[in-house]
Design a protein around this motif. Sequence first.
Motif, PDB file in Angstrom:
ATOM      1  N   TRP A  48       0.694  -1.413   0.009  1.00 46.69           N
ATOM      2  CA  TRP A  48      -0.042  -0.165   0.139  1.00 46.69           C
ATOM      3  C   TRP A  48       0.889   1.303  -0.012  1.00 46.69           C
ATOM      4  CZ3 TRP A  48      -4.349   0.901  -1.685  1.00 46.69           C
ATOM      5  CH2 TRP A  48      -5.521   0.167  -1.476  1.00 46.69           C
ATOM      6  N   SER A  52       0.633   3.896  -3.050  1.00 41.64           N
ATOM      7  CA  SER A  52       0.445   5.166  -2.626  1.00 41.64           C
ATOM      8  C   SER A  52       1.512   6.278  -3.488  1.00 41.64           C
ATOM      9  CB  SER A  52       0.294   5.512  -1.551  1.00 41.64           C
ATOM     10  OG  SER A  52      -0.614   4.741  -0.580  1.00 41.64           O
ATOM     11  N   HIS A  57      -4.433   4.232  -5.847  1.00 38.25           N
ATOM     12  CA  HIS A  57      -5.175   4.686  -4.690  1.00 38.25           C
ATOM     13  C   HIS A  57      -6.565   3.640  -4.457  1.00 38.25           C
ATOM     14  CE1 HIS A  57      -2.760   8.035  -4.586  1.00 38.25           C
ATOM     15  NE2 HIS A  57      -3.148   8.646  -5.377  1.00 38.25           N
ATOM     16  N   ASN A  87      -8.368  -4.092   0.557  1.00 30.08           N
ATOM     17  CA  ASN A  87      -9.547  -3.080   0.822  1.00 30.08           C
ATOM     18  C   ASN A  87      -9.612  -3.235   2.409  1.00 30.08           C
ATOM     19  OD1 ASN A  87      -9.765  -1.770  -1.415  1.00 30.08           O
ATOM     20  ND2 ASN A  87     -11.400  -2.952  -1.919  1.00 30.08           N
ATOM     21  N   ARG A  90      -6.800  -1.982   4.653  1.00 31.45           N
ATOM     22  CA  ARG A  90      -6.687  -0.711   4.752  1.00 31.45           C
ATOM     23  C   ARG A  90      -7.717  -0.151   5.534  1.00 31.45           C
ATOM     24  NH1 ARG A  90      -7.651   2.776  -0.706  1.00 31.45           N
ATOM     25  NH2 ARG A  90      -9.926   1.691  -0.260  1.00 31.45           N
ATOM     26  N   PHE A  97      -1.810   3.030  10.699  1.00 27.29           N
ATOM     27  CA  PHE A  97      -0.970   4.000   9.787  1.00 27.29           C
ATOM     28  C   PHE A  97      -0.908   5.312  10.596  1.00 27.29           C
ATOM     29  CE2 PHE A  97      -4.008   2.241   6.424  1.00 27.29           C
ATOM     30  CZ  PHE A  97      -2.985   1.054   6.102  1.00 27.29           C
ATOM     31  N   THR A 416     -12.572   3.730   7.062  1.00 29.40           N
ATOM     32  CA  THR A 416     -11.798   3.834   5.670  1.00 29.40           C
ATOM     33  C   THR A 416     -11.357   5.273   5.457  1.00 29.40           C
ATOM     34  OG1 THR A 416     -13.121   2.078   5.140  1.00 29.40           O
ATOM     35  CG2 THR A 416     -11.670   2.967   3.411  1.00 29.40           C
ATOM     36  N   ALA A 419      -8.336   5.878   7.528  1.00 34.71           N
ATOM     37  CA  ALA A 419      -7.190   4.831   7.229  1.00 34.71           C
ATOM     38  C   ALA A 419      -6.315   5.434   5.872  1.00 34.71           C
ATOM     39  CB  ALA A 419      -7.688   3.652   7.026  1.00 34.71           C
ATOM     40  N   GLU A 420      -7.365   5.934   5.005  1.00 34.07           N
ATOM     41  CA  GLU A 420      -6.863   6.288   3.724  1.00 34.07           C
ATOM     42  C   GLU A 420      -6.135   7.798   3.820  1.00 34.07           C
ATOM     43  OE1 GLU A 420      -8.665   6.664  -1.067  1.00 34.07           O
ATOM     44  OE2 GLU A 420      -9.906   6.360   0.603  1.00 34.07           O
ATOM     45  N   LEU A 423      -2.887   6.886   5.538  1.00 32.48           N
ATOM     46  CA  LEU A 423      -1.918   6.247   4.574  1.00 32.48           C
ATOM     47  C   LEU A 423      -1.159   7.212   3.704  1.00 32.48           C
ATOM     48  CD1 LEU A 423      -0.758   3.680   3.409  1.00 32.48           C
ATOM     49  CD2 LEU A 423      -2.951   3.483   2.190  1.00 32.48           C
TER      50      LEU A 423
END
Length: 458
Positions: A48, A52, A57, A87, A90, A97, A416, A419-420, A423
């Motif tokens: 991941w 990134s 993504h 998914n 993540r 993260f 999420t 988390a995104e 990250l």
Amino acid sequence: MSERLVPREHLARRVQRVVERFELTAVEARFSALGQNGFAPRQLLGVWLYASLVGLHQGTRLARALQTDCALRWLSGGHCISVAVLNRFRAQNGALFLTALEQTVRWAVEEGLVRTQQLGIDSVRLRAHASRSQVRVRSQSERRLKQLSAVDVESLCASQREQHPRQVRKHEEAVRLCEQRAQASVVLSNPRAALMQFPGNGVHPGHRLTVVASGVTQRLVVGVLLTASGNDKGHLEEALQQTRRVLHAAGVPLPVRLQVAGDSGYWSEEDLRFAALHHASVDVLLNPGPATGPLANKPGMFPREAFELQHARRAVVCPAGRPLRGPVRNRFDGCDVYFGVGCRTCHLRPRCTRAKCRTFTVRWEYESLLDAMQARMKQPDAKARYQQRMATVEPVFASLQQDMGFRRLSSRHSPTIDAEVFLKLLAHNVSRLLTRSRLFCVFVLFVAPASPPASQPG
């Protein structure tokens, strides 16, 4: 085969070396060679992070790339990881993260890369995963409720009579949600988003990402705040408290005084009050933005500076030397309103007001905070330090949006979303540490003096 196809200094190998340094004990405790947890957390984290940095993504695109990309296949240990596994990892590891992001800050503190006197704060808007049809604006719903209340229900046809209570409930629910969340708009399908104006791209549901970065050279992220606010006002305190916590956990003592610079978006009474109350621990430098509303200067008229504000007596003297009458409390915006005396016969009236009587609005606490910040910005070191703000924090957003191509989130679920974002900021810090290590190697190779050759025996 993929081991031979990935060069020694390839980005994937350098990312893997950083991933090996992370403390993943809690996550690895759930790892098993069987079932849905059959992939090592370090492999998934490395995949991941590398994805990134190269602009992948979405889980679907990443799973497809794992089938053909040698570097990704090398990071995954030779496995083609499915979309569901990618998914799920993540979505379930936002805390991981964030902890890894704080670990990069700790490494930077240990290497002397964090500059507590070179902090910059700013925000960027990210498109939310939501439809415009799910947006409810409080002002529009209130206006619509007034229109619906004026409708004679008995005069409507049967279908309209049936729709009328549903429309009332719809807009009443929108007003209730806006009041509950203290927002001007809400997105029904994404509680973390709100309607925002995007530069040159219209109005869309979005998230506001506030970042505190350190150092003109390193530009490391040391604080992060994700909200649904339409502007920056009132976010300074929470963002700096988060920054202080991260820096303290990284080894920066609490007595160390921070210095942070912010643009005119943070020029509000809440942020100025925070700067005044915490001046001993945080030196805040803010650029004064243009006054708006009742405090704004009218073109062609005397500026506010032409009026004398006597803070001790809470009195106002006009440019003609006459004390204004008042104050009268304006409950709507919490201001004190003063009225001119003898305006009709005053020779300065054409430059003072076009009305029969001049009105002057004051927020006394705001005026005191404004004077304190303006006095700080006039000090010799403030201007030079403030000019470094853009070079400190703006490159972080360029890294996210231009280098990584990260402008829109791919999920509407709260875990999420966090988390995104964490990250991508972790990937930014990792890239900054990798850049620093490469520059250090180049410096040692080409700049550092070589040791003198050993003397030959006679």
